[in-house]
Design a protein around this motif. Structure first.
Motif, PDB file in Angstrom:
ATOM      1  N   GLY A   1       0.824  -1.205   0.000  1.00  0.00           N
ATOM      2  CA  GLY A   1       0.000   0.000   0.000  1.00  0.00           C
ATOM      3  C   GLY A   1       0.854   1.250   0.000  1.00  0.00           C
ATOM      4  O   GLY A   1       0.537   2.249  -0.657  1.00  0.00           O
TER       5      GLY A   1
ATOM      6  N   VAL B   1       2.368   1.777  -3.572  1.00  0.00           N
ATOM      7  CA  VAL B   1       1.443   2.470  -4.470  1.00  0.00           C
ATOM      8  C   VAL B   1       1.512   3.967  -4.227  1.00  0.00           C
ATOM      9  O   VAL B   1       1.566   4.782  -5.167  1.00  0.00           O
ATOM     10  CB  VAL B   1       0.004   1.950  -4.259  1.00  0.00           C
ATOM     11  CG1 VAL B   1      -0.984   2.752  -5.095  1.00  0.00           C
ATOM     12  CG2 VAL B   1      -0.088   0.476  -4.606  1.00  0.00           C
TER      13      VAL B   1
ATOM     14  N   LEU C   1      -5.707   4.213   1.784  1.00  0.00           N
ATOM     15  CA  LEU C   1      -4.662   3.240   2.136  1.00  0.00           C
ATOM     16  C   LEU C   1      -3.679   3.822   3.140  1.00  0.00           C
ATOM     17  O   LEU C   1      -3.227   3.139   4.058  1.00  0.00           O
ATOM     18  CB  LEU C   1      -3.909   2.802   0.876  1.00  0.00           C
ATOM     19  CG  LEU C   1      -4.599   1.807  -0.045  1.00  0.00           C
ATOM     20  CD1 LEU C   1      -3.814   1.649  -1.341  1.00  0.00           C
ATOM     21  CD2 LEU C   1      -4.751   0.452   0.642  1.00  0.00           C
TER      22      LEU C   1
ATOM     23  N   CYS D   1      -7.487  -0.432  -3.152  1.00  0.00           N
ATOM     24  CA  CYS D   1      -6.580  -0.758  -4.258  1.00  0.00           C
ATOM     25  C   CYS D   1      -7.325  -0.749  -5.598  1.00  0.00           C
ATOM     26  O   CYS D   1      -6.764  -0.335  -6.628  1.00  0.00           O
ATOM     27  CB  CYS D   1      -5.939  -2.123  -4.029  1.00  0.00           C
ATOM     28  SG  CYS D   1      -4.550  -2.094  -2.885  1.00  0.00           S
TER      29      CYS D   1
ATOM     30  N   THR E   1      -1.282  -3.058  -7.276  1.00  0.00           N
ATOM     31  CA  THR E   1      -2.589  -2.802  -6.669  1.00  0.00           C
ATOM     32  C   THR E   1      -3.441  -4.034  -6.398  1.00  0.00           C
ATOM     33  O   THR E   1      -4.611  -3.896  -6.026  1.00  0.00           O
ATOM     34  CB  THR E   1      -3.405  -1.844  -7.573  1.00  0.00           C
ATOM     35  OG1 THR E   1      -3.555  -2.463  -8.867  1.00  0.00           O
ATOM     36  CG2 THR E   1      -2.709  -0.511  -7.727  1.00  0.00           C
TER      37      THR E   1
END
Length: 570
Positions: free
Chosen positions: A25, A28, A142, A108, A204
């Motif tokens: 997370g 990303v 996230l 995600c 993701t």
């Protein structure tokens, strides 16, 4: 079953899995931040979306110069932060309603939708910006959910390392983006930037395989699932391991039952975060503490380099600013490894208030530096007093100063703020308070990303002086207001903040009643106190009234005598 111990507490393979996989997370998050800095310089991206074009042919093509106006550049970069602000606030009710695991999975998916909108953009820059806004909704949610989830799942002795892995993943995501951009920069087509956005999809689809948080399961009356999840996370192998897990299970159960006695309607629980509650001591204090810590993390100035690093170093005459970004990304990534040791062995407070000052150097090239000589001041002073366009070698010095600043940030403020966010708040309001803190981070993230082009356009490199002042303030704030939470369970953190008369600067010496030190809390002394695994006493079979939170010497001495007596009898 795979199992080893940290300070006497069982640490299973699932715990390692949680730390590693949840950190995606953060990857990303970092990837989305890192890619835009270099994409702003890509020829095809400029041809499609820039609004200042000079020296064009009769058809308005093949221009000699492409540039973004300050407004357009700020919006393309900054709309991600607007999305993350909303996502951070929405993440709390989503994580409480669906559970931490399913909330992260949905978030995600939202990021993936944002990537899809960006990658299908052809000529309309607003569509690309909206794609970043949508991705930001998922990234923001996230950023609130992952540190909270990790803090709820792992043992206290490993919590700092686990949550710091989130920051490690952020830096790795940024480094990946820099490297991918370097690899595609020479492509004379839209593939130069579409490939970069498309590669984000690989990050993701990993968070749906996690174990649900035992604390969330307990809070939702799924007690059997909570016990099973706790056993899986700890990696039960021996009766001793089972005894320690039983203790942790009962500690969580007792804490949640206490919070239920003061439970409030949904809307009221948000208000309580700001006005406090009789059942949770210093609740409002902790809300504003978390919000301030996350705000100050942005005001250190790190994202000034992360968002606009390539543009900054191109402006000082560096031939290949892509390489400079990669160098800064490597420094950022490597130094987070060092933070894993620093934040576990030296706590949270000292690295944070020293980190705000540590960017110290003994030499400068400008007479303005006479007192506090820190790397941000070096960067700003060189740019103001000895512009790289007039003094050879000054651009290289600015790069060195920026890298040393990033090194200190990655070791201290970068990971430590996420650890503090994950472990400061009580269970009942943790999701909401974490969301508020993270939303503060993204508010300043947007302000810095949007207004930096305007500010640097007016005052240039003197912008660094503003961030240097913020770092000094951050160090003072941490010293006077942040409590030391290293080595304590989340339940004991709540007790510490509830202790009457305890100041932040004295909190490093605080230990739960009945223990000599925080190491005792984590080590096998639990077995000395709780006896055989078949007949475990409950650690919280004590008075939970306000007397429990008294911190006077007699109370501590009484607890120590009780601890010593039980240890000798065992």
């Amino acid at each position: 079953m795979f199992n080893f111990k940290v300070h006497g507490q069982p640490l299973g393979l699932v715990t390692i899995f949680i730390a590693a996989l949840s950190s995606v997370g953060g990857m990303v998050f970092g990837y989305d931040i890192g890619m835009i800095s270099d994409m702003l310089l890509m020829r095809d991206f400029l041809e499609r979306f820039s609004d200042i074009q000079e020296g064009c042919d009769a058809n308005g093509m093949n221009c000699e110069t492409y540039e973004f106006s300050r407004v357009r550049e700020g919006l393309i970069v900054g709309l991600l932060s607007i999305g993350t602000f909303g996502g951070a606030l929405l993440g709390a009710p989503l994580a409480d309603f669906l559970g931490r695991r399913w909330a992260m999975t949905i978030e995600c998916i939202v990021v993936s939708i944002g990537f899809l909108v960006q990658i299908t953009t052809f000529e309309v820059w607003q569509q690309f910006a909206v794609g970043r806004l949508i991705a930001g909704l998922g990234v923001g949610a996230l950023s609130a959910a992952v540190p909270m989830y990790m803090s709820e799942c792992v043992v206290a002795s490993f919590r700092g390392t686990a949550v710091a892995c989130y920051q490690l993943a952020i830096t790795f995501g940024m480094l990946l983006a820099y490297c991918f951009c370097y690899g595609t920069r020479q492509l004379d087509s839209d593939a130069s930037w579409r490939i970069i956005v498309g590669l984000g999809y690989a990050l993701t689809f990993t968070l749906g395989f996690q174990v649900e948080s035992p604390r969330w399961l307990m809070k939702n009356d799924r007690t059997d699932d909570a016990r099973n999840a706790l056993e899986r996370i700890r990696g039960i192998k021996t009766d001793y391991d089972r005894a320690v897990v039983e203790h942790d299970y009962r500690e969580i159960e007792t804490n949640i039952n206490m919070e239920r006695e003061n439970d409030a309607p949904f809307w009221q629980s948000w208000i309580e975060c700001f006005v406090g509650s009789p059942g949770s001591k210093k609740l409002a204090y902790r809300t504003f503490l978390g919000m301030m810590m996350q705000s100050l993390q942005q005001l250190t100035g790190a994202n000034y380099f992360f968002y606009y690093g390539a543009t900054i170093f191109q402006s000082v005459g560096i031939e290949d600013s892509y390489i400079t970004q990669i160098i800064m990304g490597v420094v950022n990534f490597v130094c987070v490894f060092f933070s894993l040791y620093v934040l576990e062995h030296y706590g949270r407070r000292r690295p944070l208030y020293i980190g705000g000052l540590w960017q110290i150097v003994s030499e400068s090239n400008c007479i303005l530096l006479t007192a506090i000589k820190i790397w941000l001041l070096i960067f700003a002073s060189v740019g103001v007093c000895r512009p790289p366009s007039e003094y050879e070698g000054m651009g290289d010095l600015m790069i060195v100063s920026a890298c040393l600043f990033i090194a200190s940030y990655a070791t201290t403020w970068g990971p430590a703020c996420w650890i503090v966010t994950g472990e400061t708040f009580p269970t009942r309001t943790r999701a909401r308070q974490a969301s508020l803190a993270t939303a503060s981070n993204w508010t300043w993230n947007f302000l810095i990303s949007f207004f930096s082009p305007f500010i640097t356009g007016d005052i240039g490199f003197a912008y660094g002086y503003i961030f240097a002042g913020c770092n000094l303030f951050a160090s003072v704030f941490v010293f006077f207001f942040l409590y030391e939470t290293a080595g304590l369970s989340l339940e004991n953190v709540d007790i510490m903040y509830s202790t009457k008369g305890l100041t932040a600067w004295a909190s490093e010496k605080w230990v739960p009643p009945g223990y000599n030190s925080r190491r005792d809390v984590m080590e096998a002394n639990k077995m000395d106190i709780y006896g055989n695994p078949e007949n475990i006493e409950h650690s919280d079979n004590v008075d939970h009234s306000d007397k429990r939170f008294e911190s006077d010497e007699n109370s501590q001495a009484s607890g120590h005598r009780e601890y010593t007596s039980k240890k000798e009898s065992a």
